[in-house]
Design a protein around this motif. Sequence first.
Motif, PDB file in Angstrom:
ATOM      1  N   UNK A  31      -9.408   0.435  11.564  1.00 23.05           N
ATOM      2  CA  UNK A  31      -8.815   0.981  10.311  1.00 23.05           C
ATOM      3  C   UNK A  31     -10.141   0.846   9.417  1.00 23.05           C
ATOM      4  N   UNK A  32     -11.389   0.943   9.705  1.00 22.98           N
ATOM      5  CA  UNK A  32     -12.415   0.970   8.907  1.00 22.98           C
ATOM      6  C   UNK A  32     -12.811   2.417   8.942  1.00 22.98           C
ATOM      7  N   UNK A  33     -13.709   3.026   8.087  1.00 23.83           N
ATOM      8  CA  UNK A  33     -14.240   4.374   7.930  1.00 23.83           C
ATOM      9  C   UNK A  33     -15.416   4.478   8.749  1.00 23.83           C
ATOM     10  N   UNK A  34     -15.845   3.519   9.622  1.00 20.68           N
ATOM     11  CA  UNK A  34     -17.116   3.663  10.516  1.00 20.68           C
ATOM     12  C   UNK A  34     -16.773   4.799  11.488  1.00 20.68           C
ATOM     13  N   UNK A  91       0.957  -1.281   0.142  1.00 22.11           N
ATOM     14  CA  UNK A  91       0.055  -0.113  -0.004  1.00 22.11           C
ATOM     15  C   UNK A  91       0.881   1.092   0.023  1.00 22.11           C
ATOM     16  N   UNK A  92       0.361   2.191  -0.741  1.00 16.49           N
ATOM     17  CA  UNK A  92       1.239   3.467  -0.964  1.00 16.49           C
ATOM     18  C   UNK A  92       0.253   4.527  -0.456  1.00 16.49           C
ATOM     19  N   UNK A  93       0.959   5.713   0.432  1.00 15.91           N
ATOM     20  CA  UNK A  93       0.198   6.722   0.641  1.00 15.91           C
ATOM     21  C   UNK A  93       1.154   8.216   0.444  1.00 15.91           C
ATOM     22  N   UNK A  94       2.346   7.942  -0.128  1.00 17.80           N
ATOM     23  CA  UNK A  94       3.127   9.121  -0.604  1.00 17.80           C
ATOM     24  C   UNK A  94       3.941   8.540  -1.790  1.00 17.80           C
ATOM     25  N   UNK A  95       3.694   9.711  -2.709  1.00 18.27           N
ATOM     26  CA  UNK A  95       4.284   9.633  -4.313  1.00 18.27           C
ATOM     27  C   UNK A  95       5.185  10.716  -4.362  1.00 18.27           C
ATOM     28  N   UNK A 123      -6.147  -0.864   2.571  1.00 21.21           N
ATOM     29  CA  UNK A 123      -5.011  -0.555   2.365  1.00 21.21           C
ATOM     30  C   UNK A 123      -4.352   0.373   3.670  1.00 21.21           C
ATOM     31  N   UNK A 124      -5.314   1.114   4.289  1.00 21.74           N
ATOM     32  CA  UNK A 124      -4.915   1.404   5.702  1.00 21.74           C
ATOM     33  C   UNK A 124      -4.298   0.475   6.635  1.00 21.74           C
ATOM     34  N   UNK A 125      -4.796  -0.635   6.696  1.00 21.13           N
ATOM     35  CA  UNK A 125      -4.616  -1.664   7.697  1.00 21.13           C
ATOM     36  C   UNK A 125      -3.424  -2.376   7.159  1.00 21.13           C
TER      37      UNK A 125
END
Length: 246
Positions: A177-180, A86-90, A130-132
């Motif tokens: 790590x859910x959006x709930x 998983x990627x959060x920075x490019x 991806x966050x998890x």
Amino acid sequence: MSKRQFGLIGKNISYSFSKKYFTEKFALGNLEDYFYENFDLQSIDEFPEILKNNSDLKGLNVTIPFKETIIPYLDKLSKNAQKIGAVNVIRFTKKGSLKGYNSDYYGFIKSLKPLLKEHHKKALILGTGGASKGIAFGLEKLGILYTFVSREEKEGMINYNRINATTFDNFQIIINCTPLGTSPNVKEFPNLPYQFFTKKHIAFDLIYNPEETQFLKKAKKKGATIKNGFEMLQYQAEKSWKIWNK
């Protein structure tokens, strides 16, 4: 000096922490030619258009739901991003290629570490997106065992219906790590038997808006130590800044 543009790729991100954070950072640093913009995509297929229309881009953050689907669009990945998946920075390299990194796990470790006590040995990760994945990698680095909780029956994971008092005895850290529970849906929360939280537990929520989700409120009522995702995001953002300025 030419304009230096940064931004966030995600879906429904008007509330985004990153834009406010970096805009303030640029202002404080007198970085007048630096800009940060939200790129709200309905689908990851729109990503090439962003590249085409924004030639000043120097770096991007990536948030849900694109942390995994962005990968095929990148030229290379850092070792950790490759391991995590998983990627959060490019980062836009000097040669013009796109390299993906993960700073989520770093932010998470920095944020969780001060709360850890001797008995915090195992964690439940709620959600499998991806966050998890970044969270799981961070826990590995901390030497904490973990299990994923999923709504569907999946191999190597447990289903919400199976969580009981024994589960809470075995797992002292519960990470949402859910959006709930994210604003505006602040009444939602993961389906857990909250009565089994105790003062020995840590409830960690990646959500930071609202400051205290239902998940955190319910855990706090039972004496658990609680923490939201705000500090993790700050650490993650600072790490992004370092990566972009390599």
